[in-house]
Design an enzyme around this catalytic site. Structure first.
Site, short mmCIF file in Angstrom:
data_model
loop_
_atom_site.label_atom_id
_atom_site.label_comp_id
_atom_site.label_asym_id
_atom_site.label_seq_id
_atom_site.Cartn_x
_atom_site.Cartn_y
_atom_site.Cartn_z
N CYS A 138 74.73 34.56 -31.00
CA CYS A 138 74.15 33.39 -31.71
C CYS A 138 74.49 32.16 -30.86
O CYS A 138 75.42 31.43 -31.17
CB CYS A 138 74.76 33.22 -33.09
SG CYS A 138 74.64 34.63 -34.18
N ALA B 176 72.86 29.24 -29.56
CA ALA B 176 72.43 27.82 -29.55
C ALA B 176 73.54 26.93 -30.10
O ALA B 176 74.28 27.35 -30.98
CB ALA B 176 71.18 27.66 -30.39
N ASP C 286 79.54 33.92 -32.66
CA ASP C 286 79.77 32.62 -33.29
C ASP C 286 78.72 32.47 -34.40
O ASP C 286 77.62 32.00 -34.15
CB ASP C 286 79.65 31.50 -32.25
CG ASP C 286 79.99 30.14 -32.83
OD1 ASP C 286 81.12 29.97 -33.29
OD2 ASP C 286 79.10 29.25 -32.84
N CYS D 20 82.77 27.39 -37.38
CA CYS D 20 83.26 26.01 -37.45
C CYS D 20 83.52 25.64 -38.92
O CYS D 20 83.14 24.57 -39.38
CB CYS D 20 82.30 25.03 -36.78
SG CYS D 20 80.62 25.09 -37.43
#
Length: 441
Positions: A258, A260, A327, A379
């Protein structure tokens, strides 16, 4: 176009179209003839209003018979802008804030100009006590003071305690630092710092990450000569830690499922000194184009960008990669400082994320060679998207285990157990989670 009109237009776009502020700012600030100073004021007004939206509504509701939720978007935005300037910006005179807000509403809804004028003058008259919030209910108090959805405050107090939560809210309300990663294929950090200082840019080294630089007054990044020539790229330090933890060796094969906008992908390619190969995947063509542009600008030859959905299985990739970076999409609760709209998310918006995260992690694990590494990162600071996902994965995949993280020194409580939890109020960077797993059989 002046700063306030630009702020008004952008806030309207964010409110009506539910756009993220950074995307709306990029769109509305493009190709307009306005000074950097005016752009700076507009940006400050936009983020100031978004970050304090509940607080501003609380003040409106104290002074107006018509409650904020019943007001038109035009009226609400002109009041937000006026109140924010009066109560939060010492650099702007009260009468200027009133006059400009009234002038704005006249352009969009002339008959409401008297109402806006009256409310704002009332704010000025009651400046001393208007900002006080009733502390009877701590969740409601913190929700208004820091402008968060109440369920989130309640959740954090239950999980982290009140003191930690207040520290976290305070840290999230600070202005985010801007970090860049020096492109070590073209320049070392010290040389880049010297070149930036020659441009009058205030910059300093970041301890613990040898490519990272904190910059203070770097404006119009995309037009900067050093950026265009590929000497650096913008990336937050928490995100750089993923590349550091993975630490891929030269000539290896890496998959980023993933990828981007491409910060981690390009960091991995750089760590490998342009050798081996990084397969960089995502599902949106405009994002893949963005990655390709960065790859080209940085002079990377070892990255191949592909359109592939991480929720599907790629039979051709099974048992093939030395390193797989996973991620996953997440609630973003670690990056509120950069995307303040995240504070207003509803609980149901994020409740299904762990299902998606588990599926992507499970798929990604199938691509790891025996002896290879799997990195899982988000995140966010919520355990149900982080360590709980990893533990559930390990329960059904005994061919993987967590391995100690010794490439960085960030979270000494957990990294010898194989994962890192980063909190803005403790570590002074974006909230993040990174786990390092090894395929052992």
């Amino acid at each position: 176009m002046n700063a306030r009109r630009l702020a008004f237009k952008t806030l309207y776009d964010i409110e009506r179209n539910k756009n993220y502020s950074n995307i709306s700012i990029n769109k509305n600030f493009k190709d307009i003839d306005i000074s950097d100073q005016e752009k700076g004021l507009a940006t400050e007004l936009i983020y100031g209003v978004i970050e304090n939206k509940y607080y501003l509504n609380y003040i409106i509701d104290k002074l107006s018979k018509i409650k904020s939720k019943k007001m038109s978007t035009y009226v609400k935005i002109s009041l937000w802008l006026g109140i924010y300037q009066i109560l939060f910006l010492d650099s702007i005179k009260d009468h200027a804030a009133v006059n400009e807000s009234v002038a704005l509403i006249k352009k969009y809804d002339k008959k409401s100009s008297g109402f806006v004028n009256a409310i704002l003058r009332n704010v000025i008259r009651n400046k001393e006590n208007i900002m006080e919030i009733d502390k009877k209910d701590i969740v409601e108090y913190l929700s208004i003071k820091y402008s968060y959805n109440q369920w989130l405050i309640r959740k954090w107090i239950e999980e982290f305690g009140q003191e930690f939560t207040e520290d976290l809210l305070e840290a999230n309300s600070e202005k985010p630092n801007l970090y860049i990663r020096s492109n070590t294929l073209k320049i070392n950090r010290d040389e880049l710092i010297n070149k930036l200082r020659e441009q009058g840019i205030d910059c300093s080294k970041v301890n613990g990450i040898d490519e990272a630089i904190m910059v203070k007054n770097l404006k119009n990044i995309e037009n900067n000569k050093l950026f265009k020539e590929g000497y650096f790229t913008v990336q937050d330090i928490s995100s750089m830690l993923v590349g550091k933890v993975a630490n891929p060796k030269e000539e290896k094969l890496v998959l980023d499922v993933c990828s981007a906008p491409g910060g981690k992908t390009t960091h991995l390619g750089t760590i490998m000194k342009n050798t081996g190969q990084v397969i960089s995947r995502d599902i949106f063509d405009h994002k893949l184009k963005l990655i390709n542009n960065t790859v080209k600008r940085l002079g990377l030859k070892n990255i191949k960008v592909e359109n592939f959905d991480a929720l599907n299985i790629d039979e051709n990739s099974i048992d093939k990669f030395d390193y797989v970076i996973c991620d996953v999409p997440c609630s973003g609760m670690g990056i509120i400082k950069r995307k303040p709209e995240i504070k207003f998310k509803k609980e149901e918006e994020i409740k299904d994320l762990p299902i998606i995260q588990k599926k992507i992690l499970n798929n990604a694990s199938k691509y790891v060679k025996l002896g290879g590494n799997l990195i899982y990162s988000t995140c966010t600071i919520h355990d149900e998207e982080n360590i709980n996902v990893v533990k559930e994965f390990l329960n059904v995949n005994d061919n993987f285990e967590l391995v100690p993280i010794d490439e960085v020194n960030v979270d000494l409580d957990n990294q010898d157990k194989g994962y890192i939890k980063i909190y803005p109020n403790i570590h002074g960077m974006d909230g993040f989670f990174i786990a390092k797993l090894k395929r052992v059989r």
